[in-house]
Design a protein around this motif. Structure first.
Motif, PDB file in Angstrom:
ATOM      1  N   LEU A   3       0.862  -1.185   0.000  1.00  0.00           N
ATOM      2  CA  LEU A   3       0.000   0.000   0.000  1.00  0.00           C
ATOM      3  C   LEU A   3       0.896   1.231   0.000  1.00  0.00           C
ATOM      4  N   ASN A   4       0.713   2.122  -0.979  1.00  0.00           N
ATOM      5  CA  ASN A   4       1.502   3.341  -1.097  1.00  0.00           C
ATOM      6  C   ASN A   4       0.669   4.538  -0.670  1.00  0.00           C
ATOM      7  N   LEU A   5       1.221   5.340   0.228  1.00  0.00           N
ATOM      8  CA  LEU A   5       0.506   6.479   0.791  1.00  0.00           C
ATOM      9  C   LEU A   5       1.291   7.751   0.529  1.00  0.00           C
ATOM     10  N   GLN A   6       0.586   8.817   0.170  1.00  0.00           N
ATOM     11  CA  GLN A   6       1.218  10.119  -0.020  1.00  0.00           C
ATOM     12  C   GLN A   6       0.868  11.016   1.155  1.00  0.00           C
ATOM     13  N   LEU A   7       1.860  11.387   1.942  1.00  0.00           N
ATOM     14  CA  LEU A   7       1.644  12.245   3.093  1.00  0.00           C
ATOM     15  C   LEU A   7       1.720  13.708   2.679  1.00  0.00           C
ATOM     16  N   ASP A   8       0.860  14.521   3.262  1.00  0.00           N
ATOM     17  CA  ASP A   8       0.826  15.959   2.997  1.00  0.00           C
ATOM     18  C   ASP A   8       0.990  16.686   4.321  1.00  0.00           C
ATOM     19  N   ASP A   9       2.244  16.935   4.704  1.00  0.00           N
ATOM     20  CA  ASP A   9       2.563  17.563   5.988  1.00  0.00           C
ATOM     21  C   ASP A   9       1.874  16.801   7.118  1.00  0.00           C
ATOM     22  N   GLU A  10       2.027  15.487   7.094  1.00  0.00           N
ATOM     23  CA  GLU A  10       1.386  14.599   8.068  1.00  0.00           C
ATOM     24  C   GLU A  10       2.445  13.738   8.748  1.00  0.00           C
ATOM     25  N   ALA A  11       2.019  13.047   9.780  1.00  0.00           N
ATOM     26  CA  ALA A  11       2.890  12.097  10.472  1.00  0.00           C
ATOM     27  C   ALA A  11       2.169  10.770  10.588  1.00  0.00           C
ATOM     28  N   LEU A  12       2.893   9.698  10.309  1.00  0.00           N
ATOM     29  CA  LEU A  12       2.325   8.359  10.317  1.00  0.00           C
ATOM     30  C   LEU A  12       3.158   7.473  11.224  1.00  0.00           C
ATOM     31  N   SER A  13       2.499   6.779  12.143  1.00  0.00           N
ATOM     32  CA  SER A  13       3.152   5.821  13.020  1.00  0.00           C
ATOM     33  C   SER A  13       2.973   4.431  12.411  1.00  0.00           C
ATOM     34  N   VAL A  14       4.083   3.769  12.097  1.00  0.00           N
ATOM     35  CA  VAL A  14       4.046   2.510  11.356  1.00  0.00           C
ATOM     36  C   VAL A  14       4.671   1.399  12.181  1.00  0.00           C
ATOM     37  N   ASN A  15       4.005   0.265  12.247  1.00  0.00           N
ATOM     38  CA  ASN A  15       4.604  -0.942  12.790  1.00  0.00           C
ATOM     39  C   ASN A  15       5.860  -1.233  11.970  1.00  0.00           C
ATOM     40  N   GLY A  16       7.023  -1.274  12.623  1.00  0.00           N
ATOM     41  CA  GLY A  16       8.293  -1.306  11.915  1.00  0.00           C
ATOM     42  C   GLY A  16       8.440  -2.415  10.896  1.00  0.00           C
ATOM     43  N   SER A  17       7.901  -3.592  11.160  1.00  0.00           N
ATOM     44  CA  SER A  17       8.048  -4.706  10.223  1.00  0.00           C
ATOM     45  C   SER A  17       7.249  -4.482   8.950  1.00  0.00           C
ATOM     46  N   HIS A  18       6.345  -3.496   8.936  1.00  0.00           N
ATOM     47  CA  HIS A  18       5.518  -3.230   7.762  1.00  0.00           C
ATOM     48  C   HIS A  18       6.033  -2.073   6.920  1.00  0.00           C
ATOM     49  N   LEU A  19       7.096  -1.415   7.339  1.00  0.00           N
ATOM     50  CA  LEU A  19       7.628  -0.288   6.569  1.00  0.00           C
ATOM     51  C   LEU A  19       8.495  -0.820   5.439  1.00  0.00           C
ATOM     52  N   LEU A  20       8.100  -0.528   4.183  1.00  0.00           N
ATOM     53  CA  LEU A  20       8.818  -1.025   3.013  1.00  0.00           C
ATOM     54  C   LEU A  20       9.741   0.037   2.425  1.00  0.00           C
ATOM     55  N   ALA A  21       9.242   1.268   2.278  1.00  0.00           N
ATOM     56  CA  ALA A  21      10.048   2.323   1.668  1.00  0.00           C
ATOM     57  C   ALA A  21       9.459   3.687   2.014  1.00  0.00           C
ATOM     58  N   SER A  67       6.021  15.696   3.989  1.00  0.00           N
ATOM     59  CA  SER A  67       5.253  15.558   2.754  1.00  0.00           C
ATOM     60  C   SER A  67       6.040  14.677   1.789  1.00  0.00           C
ATOM     61  N   GLY A  68       5.433  13.606   1.368  1.00  0.00           N
ATOM     62  CA  GLY A  68       6.108  12.666   0.477  1.00  0.00           C
ATOM     63  C   GLY A  68       5.447  11.307   0.515  1.00  0.00           C
ATOM     64  N   TRP A  69       6.113  10.332  -0.083  1.00  0.00           N
ATOM     65  CA  TRP A  69       5.537   9.000  -0.241  1.00  0.00           C
ATOM     66  C   TRP A  69       6.125   8.022   0.761  1.00  0.00           C
ATOM     67  N   VAL A  70       5.276   7.115   1.220  1.00  0.00           N
ATOM     68  CA  VAL A  70       5.701   6.021   2.083  1.00  0.00           C
ATOM     69  C   VAL A  70       4.962   4.761   1.640  1.00  0.00           C
ATOM     70  N   SER A  71       5.650   3.644   1.647  1.00  0.00           N
ATOM     71  CA  SER A  71       5.065   2.369   1.235  1.00  0.00           C
ATOM     72  C   SER A  71       5.083   1.405   2.410  1.00  0.00           C
ATOM     73  N   VAL A  72       3.935   0.788   2.694  1.00  0.00           N
ATOM     74  CA  VAL A  72       3.834  -0.173   3.784  1.00  0.00           C
ATOM     75  C   VAL A  72       3.306  -1.497   3.240  1.00  0.00           C
ATOM     76  N   THR A  73       3.537  -2.564   3.994  1.00  0.00           N
ATOM     77  CA  THR A  73       3.070  -3.878   3.583  1.00  0.00           C
ATOM     78  C   THR A  73       1.984  -4.377   4.527  1.00  0.00           C
ATOM     79  N   SER A  74       1.195  -5.309   4.024  1.00  0.00           N
ATOM     80  CA  SER A  74       0.095  -5.880   4.787  1.00  0.00           C
ATOM     81  C   SER A  74      -0.031  -7.349   4.429  1.00  0.00           C
ATOM     82  N   HIS A  75      -0.380  -8.172   5.405  1.00  0.00           N
ATOM     83  CA  HIS A  75      -0.634  -9.588   5.139  1.00  0.00           C
ATOM     84  C   HIS A  75      -2.064  -9.722   4.618  1.00  0.00           C
TER      85      HIS A  75
END
Length: 230
Positions: A98-116, A147-155
Motif C-alpha cells: 500500500l503506497n501512501l502520499q503524506l501531505d505535511d502529516e505524520a504516520l506511526s508505522v509498525n516497523g516490520s511493515h515499513l517497506l520504503a 510531505s512525500g511517499w511512504v510504502s507499507v506492507t500488509s498480510h
C-alpha cells in the motif's frame, strides 16, 4: 513448444507500465518507485527484487542509524538509500503493498511493515505510549513525518479507515499504521472474551478518533515487529 516472446499476448499483462507517480503498485505485492537524481528513496534492506536504469545503493549514514535507535540496533541497517535514475521494484515475501502520499502529516508505522519512504521525510523511532502499547508486541514504532511517499506492507489486502466521523475500533494485532495525533482509547468486550479460549482482538479493541486514518490488515500477527528477515 510454441515460443512466447515478450511482445506476445501471453506476457502483456505482466510487463511493467511507465511510472506516473513516485510510488505505485505493480500487481498487489510489488512497489514500483520512480527514482531520479536528487530524490533518493529509503527502502527496507533485502526488499529489492529488480531495478532498471542507473541506480546504486548504500547503507544509511551512521547519524541516521543512531536516530533510528532501537530499530537499528542489530548488525544490519534496516534501511538502504537508493539513488540515481531508474525504476526500483520492491517486495517483502509476497505481502500486499500500500503506497501512501503524506501531505505535511505524520504516520506511526509498525516497523516490520515499513517497506520504503522518500528520503526527504523525517524518520524516527519513538516509544509507543498509552493504549497503543497493545498494538503488536513491540514498544517502538517508526514515525514518518512530512510531505512525500511512504510504502507499507500488509498480510492481505488492507483497509484504510477514516477516523474523523466516528470512533474506529481495531484489533490491536491487525493494526499496521495510524495517523499520529489521533485520540486512542481501549474497549474491552468481556462477554466475547469469555467465549473465546484465547486472548483476541474481539475481546479487546483499540479505538481511534480524530482527523486521520488507520491501516488495518486482514490478519492477526503477534511476531516481533522489528525482526529483519533474510
Amino acid at each position: 513448444m510454441e515460443r512466447r516472446v515478450l511482445s506476445g499476448t501471453y506476457l502483456e499483462e505482466y510487463t511493467a507500465s511507465p511510472a506516473t507517480v513516485r510510488m505505485s503498485n505493480h500487481g498487489g505485492a510489488m512497489c514500483k518507485v520512480a527514482v531520479t537524481t536528487g530524490q533518493d528513496v529509503l527502502a527496507k534492506a533485502g526488499a529489492m527484487v529488480a531495478y532498471d536504469g542507473y541506480l546504486q545503493y548504500e547503507p544509511v549514514s551512521q547519524s541516521f542509524r543512531r536516530a533510528l535507535g532501537e530499530w537499528a540496533s542489530g548488525e544490519r541497517s534496516p534501511l538502504l538509500r537508493w539513488f540515481g535514475d531508474g525504476t526500483l521494484y520492491l517486495a517483502d515475501f509476497g505481502a500486499h503493498v500500500l503506497n501512501l502520499q503524506l501531505d505535511d502529516e505524520a504516520l506511526s508505522v509498525n516497523g516490520s511493515h515499513l517497506l520504503a519512504l522518500d528520503a526527504s521525510l523525517a524518520c524516527t523511532v519513538e516509544k509507543v505510549k498509552g493504549p497503543a502499547l497493545l498494538a503488536g508486541t513491540g514498544l517502538y514504532n517508526v514515525t514518518v513525518r512530512g510531505s512525500g511517499w511512504v510504502s507499507v506492507t500488509s498480510h492481505g489486502v488492507p483497509v484504510v479507515l477514516d477516523c474523523a466521523e466516528a470512533p474506529t475500533y481495531v484489533d490491536p494485532d491487525a493494526l499496521v499504521a495510524w495517523t499520529t495525533g489521533l485520540e486512542i482509547q481501549t474497549r474491552r468486550t468481556l462477554k466475547v472474551g469469555s467465549l473465546i479460549g484465547r486472548g483476541s482482538g474481539e475481546a479487546l479493541q483499540l479505538g481511534f478518533r480524530g482527523p486521520g486514518f488507520v491501516v488495518v490488515q486482514p490478519s492477526e500477527e503477534t511476531s516481533d515487529r522489528f525482526k529483519i528477515r533474510g
